[in-house]
Design an enzyme around this catalytic site. Structure first.
Site, PDB file in Angstrom:
ATOM      1  N   ASP A 225      12.509  -3.938  -3.897  1.00 60.18           N
ATOM      2  CA  ASP A 225      12.870  -4.726  -2.713  1.00 60.18           C
ATOM      3  C   ASP A 225      14.382  -4.904  -2.668  1.00 60.18           C
ATOM      4  O   ASP A 225      14.981  -5.352  -3.646  1.00 60.18           O
ATOM      5  CB  ASP A 225      12.155  -6.083  -2.832  1.00 60.18           C
ATOM      6  CG  ASP A 225      12.658  -7.115  -1.829  1.00 60.18           C
ATOM      7  OD1 ASP A 225      13.132  -6.717  -0.753  1.00 60.18           O
ATOM      8  OD2 ASP A 225      12.549  -8.317  -2.136  1.00 60.18           O
TER       9      ASP A 225
ATOM     10  N   ASP B  33      10.990  -1.613  -0.215  1.00 65.75           N
ATOM     11  CA  ASP B  33      11.365  -1.016   1.072  1.00 65.75           C
ATOM     12  C   ASP B  33      11.947   0.385   0.864  1.00 65.75           C
ATOM     13  O   ASP B  33      12.149   0.823  -0.276  1.00 65.75           O
ATOM     14  CB  ASP B  33      12.341  -1.939   1.813  1.00 65.75           C
ATOM     15  CG  ASP B  33      13.418  -2.492   0.897  1.00 65.75           C
ATOM     16  OD1 ASP B  33      14.080  -1.675   0.244  1.00 65.75           O
ATOM     17  OD2 ASP B  33      13.561  -3.736   0.805  1.00 65.75           O
TER      18      ASP B  33
ATOM     19  N   ASP C 239       2.430  10.070   3.609  1.00 59.68           N
ATOM     20  CA  ASP C 239       0.995   9.836   3.753  1.00 59.68           C
ATOM     21  C   ASP C 239       0.662   9.911   5.239  1.00 59.68           C
ATOM     22  O   ASP C 239       1.386   9.363   6.078  1.00 59.68           O
ATOM     23  CB  ASP C 239       0.674   8.426   3.224  1.00 59.68           C
ATOM     24  CG  ASP C 239      -0.601   8.371   2.428  1.00 59.68           C
ATOM     25  OD1 ASP C 239      -1.642   8.799   2.959  1.00 59.68           O
ATOM     26  OD2 ASP C 239      -0.563   7.870   1.292  1.00 59.68           O
TER      27      ASP C 239
ATOM     28  N   ASP D 269      -4.881  11.305   4.039  1.00 58.63           N
ATOM     29  CA  ASP D 269      -5.791  10.241   3.619  1.00 58.63           C
ATOM     30  C   ASP D 269      -7.238  10.558   4.029  1.00 58.63           C
ATOM     31  O   ASP D 269      -7.486  10.901   5.195  1.00 58.63           O
ATOM     32  CB  ASP D 269      -5.316   8.944   4.305  1.00 58.63           C
ATOM     33  CG  ASP D 269      -6.019   7.710   3.800  1.00 58.63           C
ATOM     34  OD1 ASP D 269      -5.858   7.380   2.620  1.00 58.63           O
ATOM     35  OD2 ASP D 269      -6.731   7.065   4.607  1.00 58.63           O
TER      36      ASP D 269
ATOM     37  N   GLU E 112      -6.765  14.099   0.381  1.00 58.80           N
ATOM     38  CA  GLU E 112      -7.611  13.186  -0.387  1.00 58.80           C
ATOM     39  C   GLU E 112      -9.041  13.467   0.047  1.00 58.80           C
ATOM     40  O   GLU E 112      -9.470  13.020   1.115  1.00 58.80           O
ATOM     41  CB  GLU E 112      -7.253  11.718  -0.128  1.00 58.80           C
ATOM     42  CG  GLU E 112      -8.048  10.799  -1.046  1.00 58.80           C
ATOM     43  CD  GLU E 112      -8.114   9.348  -0.584  1.00 58.80           C
ATOM     44  OE1 GLU E 112      -8.366   8.480  -1.414  1.00 58.80           O
ATOM     45  OE2 GLU E 112      -7.944   9.082   0.626  1.00 58.80           O
TER      46      GLU E 112
ATOM     47  N   HIS F 222      -2.793   4.274  -6.430  1.00 55.23           N
ATOM     48  CA  HIS F 222      -2.747   2.905  -5.907  1.00 55.23           C
ATOM     49  C   HIS F 222      -4.138   2.340  -5.631  1.00 55.23           C
ATOM     50  O   HIS F 222      -4.247   1.235  -5.122  1.00 55.23           O
ATOM     51  CB  HIS F 222      -1.931   2.892  -4.613  1.00 55.23           C
ATOM     52  CG  HIS F 222      -2.596   3.695  -3.536  1.00 55.23           C
ATOM     53  ND1 HIS F 222      -2.755   5.058  -3.619  1.00 55.23           N
ATOM     54  CD2 HIS F 222      -3.202   3.322  -2.383  1.00 55.23           C
ATOM     55  CE1 HIS F 222      -3.417   5.479  -2.556  1.00 55.23           C
ATOM     56  NE2 HIS F 222      -3.694   4.448  -1.790  1.00 55.23           N
ATOM     57  N   ASP F 223      -5.184   3.125  -5.898  1.00 53.76           N
ATOM     58  CA  ASP F 223      -6.549   2.681  -5.593  1.00 53.76           C
ATOM     59  C   ASP F 223      -7.379   2.375  -6.838  1.00 53.76           C
ATOM     60  O   ASP F 223      -8.527   1.951  -6.710  1.00 53.76           O
ATOM     61  CB  ASP F 223      -7.295   3.772  -4.808  1.00 53.76           C
ATOM     62  CG  ASP F 223      -6.789   3.896  -3.380  1.00 53.76           C
ATOM     63  OD1 ASP F 223      -6.331   2.886  -2.819  1.00 53.76           O
ATOM     64  OD2 ASP F 223      -6.861   5.011  -2.838  1.00 53.76           O
TER      65      ASP F 223
HETATM   66  C1  GLC Z   1      -7.635   6.034   0.990  1.00 55.68           C
HETATM   67  C2  GLC Z   1      -6.411   5.300   0.484  1.00 55.68           C
HETATM   68  C3  GLC Z   1      -6.758   3.861   0.320  1.00 55.68           C
HETATM   69  C4  GLC Z   1      -7.172   3.315   1.659  1.00 55.68           C
HETATM   70  C5  GLC Z   1      -8.300   4.133   2.271  1.00 55.68           C
HETATM   71  C6  GLC Z   1      -8.472   3.814   3.714  1.00 55.68           C
HETATM   72  O1  GLC Z   1      -8.657   6.043   0.065  1.00 55.68           O
HETATM   73  O2  GLC Z   1      -5.950   5.894  -0.705  1.00 55.68           O
HETATM   74  O3  GLC Z   1      -5.703   3.111  -0.203  1.00 55.68           O
HETATM   75  O4  GLC Z   1      -7.565   1.989   1.533  1.00 55.68           O
HETATM   76  O5  GLC Z   1      -8.039   5.508   2.207  1.00 55.68           O
HETATM   77  O6  GLC Z   1      -7.370   4.297   4.448  1.00 55.68           O
END
Ligand code: GLC
Length: 515
Positions: free
Chosen positions: A23, A31, A100, A202, A257, A319-320
């Protein structure tokens, strides 16, 4: 080296979750400028490509994965100018930037959805999936991720349901409507024209849907619809997306993904080299720290992807999910061995910011829980130094610091040549300097159950042997190395540059170079 190979095969990618990186404004949220200021660190570490999680305008119901404008930056993260500066400064350091792209759903605050829900005869009605109730309830039995309730929300004013595979604030776009396809293609052009090197797409496997919206098998439905949606329509859509990317130059890349929990299904999203360049493969991410189970995952990836010439990817943290150090039980020696695994497998590795520091998840007290999916722990802010604010403009970031930020931070670990950070740096450098490690073939080797062993080889380069001791006891190497082998990298730094002794210390991993 490797100039004949596309960059995305030999690269080491590094995921940044912008909220958690750094930040610079004092609002406690990372940011774009915070990323720009640390590009020298990333170049020093040696990674080649950055994947930035969403920074688009968003009401943040899913922390940016609910996009309200695909072509603008949320003021929390900065401005489009900040993005352009970041991109230019990254390119100056030979760092590619992948952003993304969230094509399956928008925010319910996106102007498209606001129009779509305004009336049944709005021209954008069919941009989303609207259906009449079936009896008294939703149109089918699909279950939403995160809430594990119906994937349908009833709209009182128009008396129909809309589909949301994730939160109700994330309505699914209808990609079977050519206007949606055209509008979403425009968003790709917008960023490609600005110079981005590619996209992380995504939940891309969700864009094609069963036009009948048939029920999921009742025994599987409780999993949520996400891992069950595997449709031919998606492949058609992906071929068009690939043509769009290729119309720029061969260098633009898409990594999907594909949240299907079977590598043989993931393999189909590469098409015949005419769909996605790379795909994430989740089964290894969910594999416990066990030599035999990891061996199976590697074999499976080779069997499913090898014959169709599809290039694998490897991910331990993102991040998931809980960070792998936390998932694997917390020891640093194990996190170090895992780094050797990730950076020596055949395929493109994706690091998640902070894993090079050996970070664990933060502890989130109940009053600070934010994420509807329970994923706050892995999103802890990155500590840059040992000061009270750890290099952030605010000492009180949006989530708690991860454990030991006073010692486990970039500045302190950079000073310590024996740190896990330096191990990552050595591994990345070794990979770059070796065709065998970067783009070579892999052969799994037999050995005791607790040791995972493989050979990496490529014409014109010395063979490399990777030995990973999963046990907490010293173990003999399983390989009869003909000819001397030198320790190129050891996860604990022991014996690097010296001939290999034949014994692995507890939880030690080594990369050997055959002379
Ligand atoms: C993907 C992302 C996740 C998000 C989901 C819905 O799995 O990695 O963070 O919550 O899609 O967009």
């Amino acid at each position: 080296m490797n100039s004949a190979q596309p960059w995305w095969k030999s690269c080491v990618a590094y995921q940044i979750y912008p909220r958690s990186f750094c930040d610079t404004t004092g609002n406690g949220v990372g940011d774009l400028e915070g990323i720009r200021r640390h590009l020298d660190y990333l170049a020093w570490l040696g990674v080649d490509a950055l994947w930035l999680s969403p920074f688009y305008k968003s009401p943040m119901a899913d922390y940016g994965y609910d996009v309200a404008d695909y072509c603008d930056v949320d003021p929390l993260f900065g401005t489009l100018d900040d993005f352009d500066k970041l991109l230019a400064d990254a390119h100056r350091r030979n760092l590619r930037v992948i952003i993304d792209w969230v094509p399956n759903h928008t925010s319910d605050q996106h102007p498209w959805f606001i129009e779509s829900r305004s009336s049944r005869d709005n021209p954008k009605r069919n941009w989303y999936w609207w259906r009449d109730p079936k009896g008294d309830g939703p149109p089918n039995n699909w279950i939403a991720s995160f809430t594990f309730g119906p994937a349908w929300e009833f709209d009182e004013s128009t008396q129909q349901y809309y589909l949301h595979t994730f939160l109700p604030q994330q309505p699914d776009l209808n990609w079977h409507n050519p206007e949606v396809v055209a509008a979403m293609h425009e968003t790709l052009h917008f960023w490609l024209d600005r110079g981005v090197d590619g996209f992380r797409m995504d939940v891309i496997h969700l864009i094609g849907k069963d036009p009948e919206l048939g029920d999921d098998p009742p025994d599987l439905a409780p999993l949520s619809h996400v891992p069950l949606n595997h449709r031919p329509e998606t492949h058609e859509l992906l071929r068009d997306i690939r043509l769009l990317l290729d119309s720029y130059d061969r260098d633009r890349m898409a990594v999907g993904e594909v949240y299907l929990l079977d590598t043989s299904l993931v393999a189909t999203y590469y098409g015949h080299g005419d769909e996605l360049h790379l795909n994430f493969n989740f089964p290894p991410l969910y594999t416990p720290w066990d030599a035999a189970l990891w061996r199976q995952q590697i074999e499976k990836a080779e069997q499913e992807l090898g014959p169709i010439d599809a290039w694998p990817t490897w991910v331990l943290s993102n991040h998931d999910n809980k960070r792998h150090r936390t998932r694997y039980g917390g020891s640093e020696s194990r996190a170090r061995a895992a780094a050797v695994l990730l950076l020596t497998l055949r395929g493109t590795p994706f690091l998640y910011a902070g894993e090079e520091l050996g970070l664990e998840d933060c502890v989130v007290p109940p009053e600070r829980v934010l994420d509807p999916g329970g994923r706050d722990g892995c999103r802890a802010p990155i500590p840059w130094d040992g000061s009270p604010s750890h290099g952030w403009a605010s000492a009180d970031p949006w989530l708690p610091w991860p454990p030991e930020p006073d010692k486990r931070n970039v500045a302190d670990l950079t000073e310590d040549p024996e740190s896990i950070l330096h191990l990552y740096r050595r591994l990345i450098a070794a990979r770059k300097a070796s065709a065998a490690l970067a783009v070579g073939s892999i052969e799994l080797l037999d050995g005791p159950d607790v040791v995972l062993a493989y050979r990496r080889y490529a014409p014109g380069d010395n063979d490399r042997f990777v030995l990973i001791n999963f046990s907490q006891a010293p173990t003999s190497a399983p390989v009869d190395l003909t000819g001397p082998a030198v320790v190129e990298i050891a996860s604990d730094g022991e014996g690097e540059g010296a001939p290999f002794t034949g014994v692995l210390a507890p939880e030690q991993a080594v990369v050997l170079r055959r002379c």
